[in-house]
Design a protein around this motif. Structure first.
Motif, PDB file in Angstrom:
ATOM      1  N   ARG A  10      31.517  42.105  56.890  1.00 12.44           N
ATOM      2  CA  ARG A  10      32.317  43.089  55.481  1.00 12.44           C
ATOM      3  C   ARG A  10      31.714  43.997  56.740  1.00 12.44           C
ATOM      4  O   ARG A  10      31.943  45.320  56.054  1.00 12.44           O
ATOM      5  N   ILE A  11      30.051  43.843  57.086  1.00 11.40           N
ATOM      6  CA  ILE A  11      29.276  45.028  57.281  1.00 11.40           C
ATOM      7  C   ILE A  11      29.546  45.594  58.405  1.00 11.40           C
ATOM      8  O   ILE A  11      30.094  46.469  58.818  1.00 11.40           O
ATOM      9  N   GLY A  21      32.948  49.669  61.561  1.00 12.98           N
ATOM     10  CA  GLY A  21      33.671  50.156  62.554  1.00 12.98           C
ATOM     11  C   GLY A  21      33.832  48.968  63.993  1.00 12.98           C
ATOM     12  O   GLY A  21      34.282  49.182  64.771  1.00 12.98           O
ATOM     13  N   LEU A  22      33.773  48.146  63.570  1.00 13.17           N
ATOM     14  CA  LEU A  22      32.302  47.164  65.156  1.00 13.17           C
ATOM     15  C   LEU A  22      33.376  45.959  65.539  1.00 13.17           C
ATOM     16  O   LEU A  22      33.872  45.592  66.038  1.00 13.17           O
ATOM     17  N   ILE A  23      34.141  45.788  64.136  1.00 11.37           N
ATOM     18  CA  ILE A  23      35.251  44.677  64.049  1.00 11.37           C
ATOM     19  C   ILE A  23      36.421  44.735  63.509  1.00 11.37           C
ATOM     20  O   ILE A  23      36.277  45.811  62.213  1.00 11.37           O
ATOM     21  N   THR A  24      37.103  44.667  63.704  1.00  9.22           N
ATOM     22  CA  THR A  24      38.988  44.755  62.941  1.00  9.22           C
ATOM     23  C   THR A  24      39.518  43.183  62.274  1.00  9.22           C
ATOM     24  O   THR A  24      39.582  42.511  62.682  1.00  9.22           O
ATOM     25  N   ASP A  78      45.776  32.577  57.858  1.00 12.10           N
ATOM     26  CA  ASP A  78      44.457  32.991  58.788  1.00 12.10           C
ATOM     27  C   ASP A  78      44.248  34.601  59.115  1.00 12.10           C
ATOM     28  O   ASP A  78      45.113  35.203  58.991  1.00 12.10           O
ATOM     29  N   HIS A  79      41.945  34.607  58.484  1.00 10.86           N
ATOM     30  CA  HIS A  79      42.516  36.162  59.180  1.00 10.86           C
ATOM     31  C   HIS A  79      41.429  36.021  60.111  1.00 10.86           C
ATOM     32  O   HIS A  79      40.590  35.746  60.223  1.00 10.86           O
ATOM     33  N   TYR A  80      42.158  36.668  61.174  1.00 11.22           N
ATOM     34  CA  TYR A  80      41.611  36.937  62.600  1.00 11.22           C
ATOM     35  C   TYR A  80      40.363  38.402  62.428  1.00 11.22           C
ATOM     36  O   TYR A  80      40.571  39.657  62.502  1.00 11.22           O
ATOM     37  N   CYS A  81      39.235  37.629  63.304  1.00 10.61           N
ATOM     38  CA  CYS A  81      38.326  39.392  63.011  1.00 10.61           C
ATOM     39  C   CYS A  81      38.294  39.676  65.572  1.00 10.61           C
ATOM     40  O   CYS A  81      38.812  38.737  66.395  1.00 10.61           O
ATOM     41  N   ASN A  82      38.381  41.075  65.321  1.00  8.62           N
ATOM     42  CA  ASN A  82      38.719  40.840  66.588  1.00  8.62           C
ATOM     43  C   ASN A  82      37.860  42.370  66.446  1.00  8.62           C
ATOM     44  O   ASN A  82      37.279  42.963  65.709  1.00  8.62           O
ATOM     45  N   ALA A  83      37.598  42.291  67.915  1.00  8.73           N
ATOM     46  CA  ALA A  83      36.475  43.398  68.642  1.00  8.73           C
ATOM     47  C   ALA A  83      36.835  44.898  68.132  1.00  8.73           C
ATOM     48  O   ALA A  83      38.255  45.073  69.204  1.00  8.73           O
ATOM     49  N   ASN A  84      35.994  46.140  68.148  1.00  9.53           N
ATOM     50  CA  ASN A  84      36.214  47.095  68.183  1.00  9.53           C
ATOM     51  C   ASN A  84      34.686  48.521  69.041  1.00  9.53           C
ATOM     52  O   ASN A  84      34.145  48.567  68.069  1.00  9.53           O
ATOM     53  N   LEU A  85      34.581  47.708  70.565  1.00  6.44           N
ATOM     54  CA  LEU A  85      32.834  47.988  70.577  1.00  6.44           C
ATOM     55  C   LEU A  85      33.313  49.213  70.936  1.00  6.44           C
ATOM     56  O   LEU A  85      32.153  49.970  71.109  1.00  6.44           O
ATOM     57  N   MET A 119      35.998  51.638  46.509  1.00  6.99           N
ATOM     58  CA  MET A 119      35.083  52.655  47.904  1.00  6.99           C
ATOM     59  C   MET A 119      34.968  52.162  48.687  1.00  6.99           C
ATOM     60  O   MET A 119      33.380  51.307  48.487  1.00  6.99           O
ATOM     61  N   GLU A 120      35.025  52.137  49.739  1.00  4.65           N
ATOM     62  CA  GLU A 120      34.199  52.044  51.037  1.00  4.65           C
ATOM     63  C   GLU A 120      33.249  52.734  51.121  1.00  4.65           C
ATOM     64  O   GLU A 120      33.729  54.121  51.879  1.00  4.65           O
ATOM     65  N   THR A 121      32.164  51.916  51.970  1.00  4.02           N
ATOM     66  CA  THR A 121      30.830  52.086  52.157  1.00  4.02           C
ATOM     67  C   THR A 121      30.717  52.149  53.776  1.00  4.02           C
ATOM     68  O   THR A 121      31.086  51.579  54.742  1.00  4.02           O
ATOM     69  N   ARG A 122      30.837  53.749  54.435  1.00  2.00           N
ATOM     70  CA  ARG A 122      30.584  53.783  55.869  1.00  2.00           C
ATOM     71  C   ARG A 122      29.328  53.776  56.140  1.00  2.00           C
ATOM     72  O   ARG A 122      27.943  54.168  55.924  1.00  2.00           O
ATOM     73  N   ARG A 123      29.032  52.051  57.024  1.00  3.18           N
ATOM     74  CA  ARG A 123      27.773  51.830  57.102  1.00  3.18           C
ATOM     75  C   ARG A 123      27.450  53.007  58.402  1.00  3.18           C
ATOM     76  O   ARG A 123      28.561  52.934  59.626  1.00  3.18           O
ATOM     77  N   ASP A 124      26.353  52.478  59.004  1.00  5.76           N
ATOM     78  CA  ASP A 124      25.509  52.746  60.543  1.00  5.76           C
ATOM     79  C   ASP A 124      25.802  51.727  61.418  1.00  5.76           C
ATOM     80  O   ASP A 124      25.538  50.994  60.605  1.00  5.76           O
ATOM     81  N   VAL A 125      26.669  52.276  62.726  1.00  6.22           N
ATOM     82  CA  VAL A 125      26.404  50.873  63.800  1.00  6.22           C
ATOM     83  C   VAL A 125      24.957  50.635  64.171  1.00  6.22           C
ATOM     84  O   VAL A 125      24.853  48.987  63.729  1.00  6.22           O
ATOM     85  N   PHE A 126      24.279  51.122  63.757  1.00  5.44           N
ATOM     86  CA  PHE A 126      22.444  50.810  64.368  1.00  5.44           C
ATOM     87  C   PHE A 126      22.346  49.786  63.091  1.00  5.44           C
ATOM     88  O   PHE A 126      21.679  48.875  63.263  1.00  5.44           O
TER      89      PHE A 126
END
Length: 104
Positions: A49-50, A55-58, A65-72, A1-8
């Protein structure tokens, strides 16, 4: 189960802010991200992971390779919340300035 964290929660940590700043410039693989910090790869993985959970990165896989993309766009909500308080405090400080200027 995925925990949805707060942007702050995500932006409260200086390492996570640095990761966001790096990835905002260009997508990076996990190894490249980890190479910028003097902490273990598992520690960086936890930060990633956080950032992903809020939702700040995908992450996308490209070959091995696993690439990180910003989702600002997630930061827009935080910015709007902060702006309402910025206006409040600017108004209060302007009123104080006016009061102090009128007393002299």
């Amino acid at each position: 189960m995925e925990t949805r964290r707060d942007v702050f929660q995500a932006i409260a940590d200086p390492t996570r802010r640095a990761i966001i700043q790096m990835i905002a410039k260009e997508p990076l693989n996990l190894k490249s991200v980890a190479g910028h910090f003097p902490v273990s790869r598992p520690a960086i993985s936890k930060h990633i992971r956080i950032l992903t959970e809020c939702g700040l990165i995908t992450i996308h896989k490209q070959g091995r390779d696993h690439y990180c993309n910003a989702n600002l766009s997630s930061l827009r909500e935080a910015s709007e919340w902060i702006n309402q308080y910025r206006k409040f405090w600017n108004d209060k400080l302007d009123a104080l300035e006016n009061l102090l200027n009128n007393d002299h």
